[in-house]
Design an enzyme around this catalytic site. Structure first.
Site, mmCIF file in Angstrom:
data_model
loop_
_atom_site.group_PDB
_atom_site.id
_atom_site.type_symbol
_atom_site.label_atom_id
_atom_site.label_comp_id
_atom_site.label_asym_id
_atom_site.label_seq_id
_atom_site.Cartn_x
_atom_site.Cartn_y
_atom_site.Cartn_z
ATOM 1 N N GLU A 1 70.176 -55.603 -15.762
ATOM 2 C CA GLU A 1 68.907 -55.429 -15.053
ATOM 3 C C GLU A 1 68.955 -54.739 -13.691
ATOM 4 O O GLU A 1 68.596 -55.332 -12.666
ATOM 5 C CB GLU A 1 68.204 -56.792 -14.933
ATOM 6 C CG GLU A 1 67.808 -57.326 -16.284
ATOM 7 C CD GLU A 1 66.867 -58.530 -16.228
ATOM 8 O OE1 GLU A 1 66.676 -59.098 -15.140
ATOM 9 O OE2 GLU A 1 66.330 -58.888 -17.287
ATOM 10 N N GLU B 1 67.927 -58.966 -24.004
ATOM 11 C CA GLU B 1 67.273 -60.191 -23.512
ATOM 12 C C GLU B 1 65.837 -60.194 -23.988
ATOM 13 O O GLU B 1 65.073 -59.256 -23.724
ATOM 14 C CB GLU B 1 67.269 -60.292 -21.975
ATOM 15 C CG GLU B 1 68.570 -60.770 -21.378
ATOM 16 C CD GLU B 1 68.465 -61.076 -19.886
ATOM 17 O OE1 GLU B 1 67.354 -61.374 -19.405
ATOM 18 O OE2 GLU B 1 69.499 -61.005 -19.202
#
Ligand SMILES: *[C@@H]1O[C@H](CO)[C@@H](O)[C@H](O)[C@H]1NC(C)=O
Ligand SMILES: *[C@@H]1O[C@H](CO)[C@@H](O)[C@H](O)[C@H]1NC(C)=O
Ligand SMILES: *[C@@H]1O[C@H](CO)[C@@H](O)[C@H](O)[C@H]1NC(C)=O
Ligand SMILES: *[C@@H]1O[C@H](CO)[C@@H](O)[C@H](O)[C@H]1NC(C)=O
Ligand SMILES: *[C@@H]1O[C@H](CO)[C@@H](O)[C@H](O)[C@H]1NC(C)=O
Ligand SMILES: *[C@@H]1O[C@H](CO)[C@@H](O)[C@H](O)[C@H]1NC(C)=O
Length: 371
Positions: free
Chosen positions: A185, A297
């Site tokens: 991320e 995710e």
């Protein structure tokens, strides 16, 4: 790589949960123009994040290593091995993502020198994962940062970032089922072209270390959101990342997507299946560029809304299995069973029997849909 599903696998909760969800899926398939579930392709990968070594890492790239919680019983943590074995043997899962903080790997020393006492524990988790027969994603969970500064843009140099990947890839170069997750991320990156250069440095280091054929996951800006990578410029920049020989074999776009109203993955209820905002445009972009993505995710609370939308999301991903390789749920491992997005299975210590969470049982487990 098709998953073999045995119809004799034991079921751990009432079959009617499966049936009602399956009926919902079938009716939603009619909406997207499919008459039978059998026309859905099987995704290559179904997985779960086995979190713990990343605990203590914040979105600014600080990692308090004393909070890392190795998800293995022998290190005083949760039974990550038992969980993974259950997920593989009873559910048909075939990939796990194993997040770890950069600072944990090096004991807070910036660069690529693995700290033996810490790395030994993480290495054990990777080997434990491999022993289940699954693929295992090595994920540096640092948000493109170290202690508040951005890699290649004021923080660690690309050489320091490449050094940690050279060290890790050297350890796993003979393991064909290890997947290298370059970075968890990235967000608020000032220059996405420079960021692609940092990713290139990692890919070159991984390949040069001898991991020449394993999958490598390329992360874009904006928390690797599946809803923006195709439009925010970071995906366009990542398309230029190559192997040392100039080809792009094994270089997979990494994407995340949650289903709550703000895509944060922090709410119990879900509000979208992400088709219109993310999976449809992403799939078109991937196809146009001849590339594939892995959703490393996703997840939701163990609630009716998340079960409904996660099943729809999964169905749409299956319709686009030529470009979407699969998904990895967030999360099991060291989380408590009452964590809002828990996918932590619970073991009955008397019977040795594992019970899955609702979202896993109904939507995310490959066993949830046997066609
Ligand atoms: C790191 O975490 C430990 C344990 O929670 C805590 O005692 C310590 O104060 C933290 N250190 C920093 C720098 O936040
Ligand atoms: C990064 O932060 C950690 C935790 O506060 C600290 O222990 C470490 O010394 C810092 N490292 C660098 C290189 O600044
Ligand atoms: C990608 O590479 C091509 C060819 O070298 C170049 O024209 C283009 O500007 C690059 N795109 C990005 C976003 O870096
Ligand atoms: C989730 O949605 C349900 C049903 O609409 C509602 O009863 C519940 O309060 C919501 N939970 C949260 C945490 O918002
Ligand atoms: C996903 O949601 C959209 C509305 O946003 C809907 O049209 C579509 O049918 C849903 N997909 C599935 C597979 O149910
Ligand atoms: C474990 O299984 C046994 C035998 O089926 C059952 O009696 C017991 O209630 C279960 N324990 C828990 C905590 O569910």
């Amino acid at each position: 790589m098709h998953i073999l599903l045995s119809s004799t696998l034991p079921r751990t909760s009432p079959t009617n949960t499966f049936l009602s969800v399956k009926m919902k899926l079938l009716s939603s398939l009619a909406v997207v123009g499919l008459s039978a579930a059998s026309s859905l392709a099987q995704l290559a990968f179904h997985g779960v994040n086995i979190a713990g070594f990343d605990f203590g890492c914040a979105t600014d790239g600080y990692c308090n290593t004393t909070q890392a919680a190795p998800p293995l019983l022998q290190y005083g943590g949760s039974d990550g091995y038992g969980q993974m074995l259950h997920f593989v043997q009873n559910d048909g899962y075939n990939i796990f993502r194993l997040p770890v903080g950069w600072q944990y790997l090096t004991n807070n020393v910036l660069g690529g020198v693995l700290y033996p006492a810490n790395f030994e524990k993480y290495y054990t988790l990777v080997q434990t994962c491999l022993s289940t027969g699954a693929y295992c994603i090595v994920d540096i969970h640092n948000y493109a940062r170290w202690n508040g500064t951005i890699i290649g843009q004021g923080g660690p140099t690309n050489e320091q970032f490449a050094a940690i990947w050279y060290s890790l890839a050297s350890q796993f170069k003979y393991e064909s089922r290890v997947v290298f997750g370059v970075m968890n991320e990235p967000h608020d990156i000032p220059d996405v072209i420079l960021w692609a250069g940092s990713v290139q440095a990692a890919v070159t280091a991984i390949r040069t270390a001898g991991a020449t054929s394993q999958l490598v996951l390329l992360p874009g800006n904006d928390w690797t959101s599946a809803a923006t990578i195709w439009s925010d410029g970071s995906g366009a920049a990542l398309l230029n990342v190559t192997n040392p020989a100039g080809d792009k074999t094994g270089l997979i776009i990494d994407v995340h997507k949650y289903l709550d109203y703000d895509n944060s993955g922090t709410h119990a209820n879900c509000t979208t299946n992400n088709t219109v905002a993310a999976w449809e445009p992403l799939s078109a972009w991937l196809r146009a560029n001849g590339r594939q993505a892995l959703n490393t995710e996703t997840g939701g609370g163990n609630t009716a809304s998340c079960v409904e939308y996660l099943c729809q999301q999964r169905a749409y991903q299956q319709l686009n299995a030529d470009v979407i390789l699969g998904y990895v749920g967030w999360a099991a491992g060291g989380f408590a069973t009452d964590y809002v997005l828990s996918e932590v299975p619970v073991k009955n210590t008397t019977t040795g029997y594992w019970t899955d969470t609702w979202t896993v049982e109904a939507c995310l487990s490959p066993r949830a849909f046997v066609y």
